[in-house]
Design an enzyme around this catalytic site. Structure first.
Site, PDB file in Angstrom:
ATOM      1  N   GLY A 192       0.822  -1.207   0.000  1.00  0.00           N
ATOM      2  CA  GLY A 192       0.000   0.000   0.000  1.00  0.00           C
ATOM      3  C   GLY A 192       0.858   1.259   0.000  1.00  0.00           C
ATOM      4  N   SER A 193       0.388   2.283   0.680  1.00  0.00           N
ATOM      5  CA  SER A 193       1.057   3.582   0.636  1.00  0.00           C
ATOM      6  C   SER A 193       2.401   3.617   1.342  1.00  0.00           C
ATOM      7  CB  SER A 193       0.138   4.653   1.238  1.00  0.00           C
ATOM      8  OG  SER A 193      -1.001   4.840   0.420  1.00  0.00           O
ATOM      9  N   THR A 194       2.756   2.572   2.107  1.00  0.00           N
ATOM     10  CA  THR A 194       4.096   2.538   2.694  1.00  0.00           C
ATOM     11  C   THR A 194       5.156   2.396   1.598  1.00  0.00           C
ATOM     12  OG1 THR A 194       4.095   0.122   3.012  1.00  0.00           O
ATOM     13  CG2 THR A 194       3.221   1.476   4.810  1.00  0.00           C
ATOM     14  N   PHE A 195       4.721   2.072   0.376  1.00  0.00           N
ATOM     15  CA  PHE A 195       5.631   1.924  -0.759  1.00  0.00           C
ATOM     16  C   PHE A 195       5.901   3.259  -1.447  1.00  0.00           C
ATOM     17  CE2 PHE A 195       6.679   0.548  -5.158  1.00  0.00           C
ATOM     18  CZ  PHE A 195       7.640  -0.416  -4.907  1.00  0.00           C
ATOM     19  N   LYS A 196       5.176   4.291  -1.092  1.00  0.00           N
ATOM     20  CA  LYS A 196       5.282   5.567  -1.816  1.00  0.00           C
ATOM     21  C   LYS A 196       6.658   6.202  -1.685  1.00  0.00           C
ATOM     22  CE  LYS A 196       0.339   6.589  -1.864  1.00  0.00           C
ATOM     23  NZ  LYS A 196      -0.787   7.353  -1.289  1.00  0.00           N
TER      24      LYS A 196
END
Length: 646
Positions: free
Chosen positions: A326-330
């Site tokens: 999810g957004s932890t990959f941004k």
């Protein structure tokens, strides 16, 4: 008719000749026997003495004491306890059924136990001791010794059995031991004769399994004298084996127990890394299981309960589980774009709430959109459209390269079972594995940690540690072996522009400590203890256009299995990072509501090396936290009490 003198003389000569022949034959036989006797007694004396000794002296293996496993503070996580047991040597027993029948009249033994022991006995060589029953009371051992003359081939002895004082709190990490099986023997090239001893225990999972060669040690031997019935008369001598090596983990048992208790009731995983050494201070997976159940022999009911539990207690989610990050990959997508120079940190991208790509609409989590937004604000508010755009500029190959540099899509070398590799996909991967060309929509999905991207809590913790320190932090589980310190995981500097790393850390700081940050409700308010982080929510179902038109169904209104995964990664303190953490709550809903509070609480426990003061929490939370801490302390005490030696 009377014989004449001549006949008498002839007869006398015939008798004398026969006597001479017989005498010579007798003398030859006596001489041969004498020679053979002399040869056996003098020339072959050593050979026949050895044969005689082997008839009355047996040599048996002595299993070594298994090495112990400790936490970083010297607290034993796996220890050995005395175990009274009864063994039988079929060759010495004679009538096996009769001897076992006598034994059951002295000691109350389950018929199934006897049946399994007999089956094992006839599968092994007749001179190999087989354990009939273990974990006997001292009274039973005394009764067997008193009746020893009637129990040929039976011996009561003291052995060592594995015990895990902290039970389920360390089950997934330390693992457990169990008897050597035929399957084990088929896949192990090790020719150690210890493995042939029935019910000899070896590591099955976790550290017990991966460090088996060091923990096992080497066998000793003893010589025993037996009588004609096979009864042991005395021990002649013994040579003790070499005990296994003691292993110290970087794990902190108190922090590990707290993490397990804090995730109680969830299906989740959490990993805490010490940023100064790379030591894994906690590797928690909830729910867990008590490894002592497997050592003692797990019941059918317990096994069924573990396998049928939808939360999968046997799965080590912290290291085996892989999830869309999810957004932890941004941070990965942003750093790839910044390093490639396709976007500047102050450049803005307009977010209307969606992005059209090749006729497909990709939505932002905020339906109304964020408007014009730059790198810093995109992380703080977790705008999806910003990453949809920059990912198309930089391309998936550079994003995958950055992901692997930060520890994603890489199997870290740890002595644990089934360490996940995860997946940082690129064009070559899709062509090789799926036989398909990469599409721009795949890149857009990957940019926000969806699509093919997969990561474990362990990998996300490593990523966060590297972002926090700017170094190639490597996770270290084994701190020392027999007192010898193992190489540190501190790592070399990352080959990433320090300015981009600093800006990324500033944005992660704002995620938690700015009022508009997505994790602001989980902030740490104690002076000098503030944390930085990033929330993440990964979908496990496809949201159709029809559902969006009528309104996306809330997670709490969905069955548990269809809810989003909740994720949060963070480090603290912001100014001088000491620990990094990742938390994944399966089907927990939003990262800010389910995962961030857990990460905050575990981080505080690590920072204070014990329960933190209530003043470290926002004032509105302190009453709730006080009740929570009390429940956790009671839960830890209950678990540890239940894992005490039987």
């Amino acid at each position: 008719m009377k014989k004449g003198p001549k006949d008498n003389e002839l007869s006398s000569r015939t008798v004398s000749r026969r006597a001479l022949i017989v005498g010579a034959a007798q003398l030859g036989i006596a001489g041969g026997l004498g020679w053979r006797l002399q040869s056996m007694q003098v020339e072959q004396a050593d050979q026949f003495r050895l044969l005689a000794e082997e008839n009355r002296i047996n040599i048996r293996l002595l299993p070594p004491a298994r090495g112990l496993i400790f936490d970083r503070n010297g607290i034993p996580l796996a220890e050995n306890e005395q175990n009274y047991r009864v063994v039988m040597v079929r060759e010495e027993a004679g009538d096996v059924d009769e001897v076992l029948n006598r034994l059951t009249q002295i000691v109350d033994l389950d018929p199934d136990v006897i049946a399994r022991a007999k089956e094992e006995m006839y599968r092994r060589s007749p001179f190999v001791p087989v354990i009939i029953a273990d974990r006997l009371a001292w009274e039973d051992v005394a009764a067997i010794n008193v009746n020893a003359p009637a129990l040929s081939g039976i011996t009561a002895e003291v052995g060592l059995s594995r015990h895990y004082p902290y039970g389920g709190d360390v089950g997934h990490v330390v693992g457990y031991v169990g008897p050597v099986s035929d399957y084990d023997l088929s896949r192990i090239d090790d020719k150690d004769p210890l493995l042939q001893i029935p019910k000899f225990q070896i590591g099955k999972t976790g550290v017990e399994n991966k460090m088996e060669a060091m923990l096992r040690g080497s066998a000793g031997t003893k010589r025993i004298e037996v009588n004609a019935l096979g009864r042991v008369m005395r021990e002649l001598d013994r040579k003790e084996g070499e005990p296994g090596k003691d292993i110290q983990l970087g794990l902190d048992e108190r922090l590990q127990s707290y993490a397990q208790a804090r995730m109680d009731g969830e299906s989740a995983g959490a990993v805490v890394i010490d940023l100064e050494t790379g030591d894994l201070r906690a590797i928690a997976s909830a729910p867990s299981f008590d490894p002592n159940m497997f050592v003692r022999g797990i019941s059918v009911k317990d096994w069924t309960d573990l396998n049928e539990n939808k939360y999968r207690p046997l799965a080590a989610k912290a290291i085996q589980g892989t999830y869309p990050p999810g957004s932890t990959f941004k941070m990965v997508t942003a750093l790839a774009a910044l390093e490639a120079g396709v976007i500047g940190p102050e450049e803005t991208i307009y977010c209307p709430g969606y992005t059209n790509v090749s006729g497909t609409r990709f939505h932002c989590w905020k339906r109304a959109g964020h408007g014009n937004i730059n790198f810093h604000e995109s992380l703080k508010q977790s705008c999806d459209c910003y990453y949809y755009e920059v990912s198309q500029r930089v391309g998936i190959d550079k994003i995958a390269e950055m992901a692997r540099l930060l520890g994603l899509g890489v199997r870290h070398d740890l002595p644990l079972s089934a360490v996940a590799e995860g997946l940082a996909p690129d064009r070559a991967w899709k062509q090789d594995v799926r036989g398909e060309s990469w599409r721009i929509g795949d890149t857009v999905n990957a940019s926000i940690g969806q699509g093919y991207v997969l990561a474990s809590p362990m990998q996300l913790a490593v990523m966060t540690a590297r972002l926090a320190t700017g170094r190639m932090v490597t996770p270290r589980l084994i701190k020392s072996i027999d007192g010898v310190e193992q190489p540190s995981g501190i790592g070399d500097p990352l080959p990433i522009n320090e300015n981009w790393l600093r800006r990324t850390r500033q944005s992660m700081d704002a995620v938690v400590n700015h009022t508009r940050g997505t994790a602001h409700r989980s902030a740490i308010v104690a002076d000098g203890m503030a944390m930085a982080g990033k929330t993440g929510t990964s979908q496990v179902r496809r949201i159709t256009a029809e559902e969006r038109a009528r309104g996306v169904t809330r997670n709490e209104d969905l069955p548990w299995e269809r809810r989003d995964h909740a994720l949060f990664v963070s480090y603290a303190p912001v100014e001088n990072p000491k620990f990094a953490i990742s938390v994944v709550v399966e089907h927990g809903g939003g990262g800010s509501t389910a995962a961030a509070p857990i990460a905050r609480d575990i981080l505080l426990q690590a920072l204070y090396d014990g329960p933190p003061p209530l003043e470290a929490y926002p004032s509105v939370d302190r009453a709730r936290i006080a009740d929570q801490q009390k429940r956790i302390e009671e839960r830890i005490a209950t678990v540890h009490q239940g894992s005490a030696p039987a």
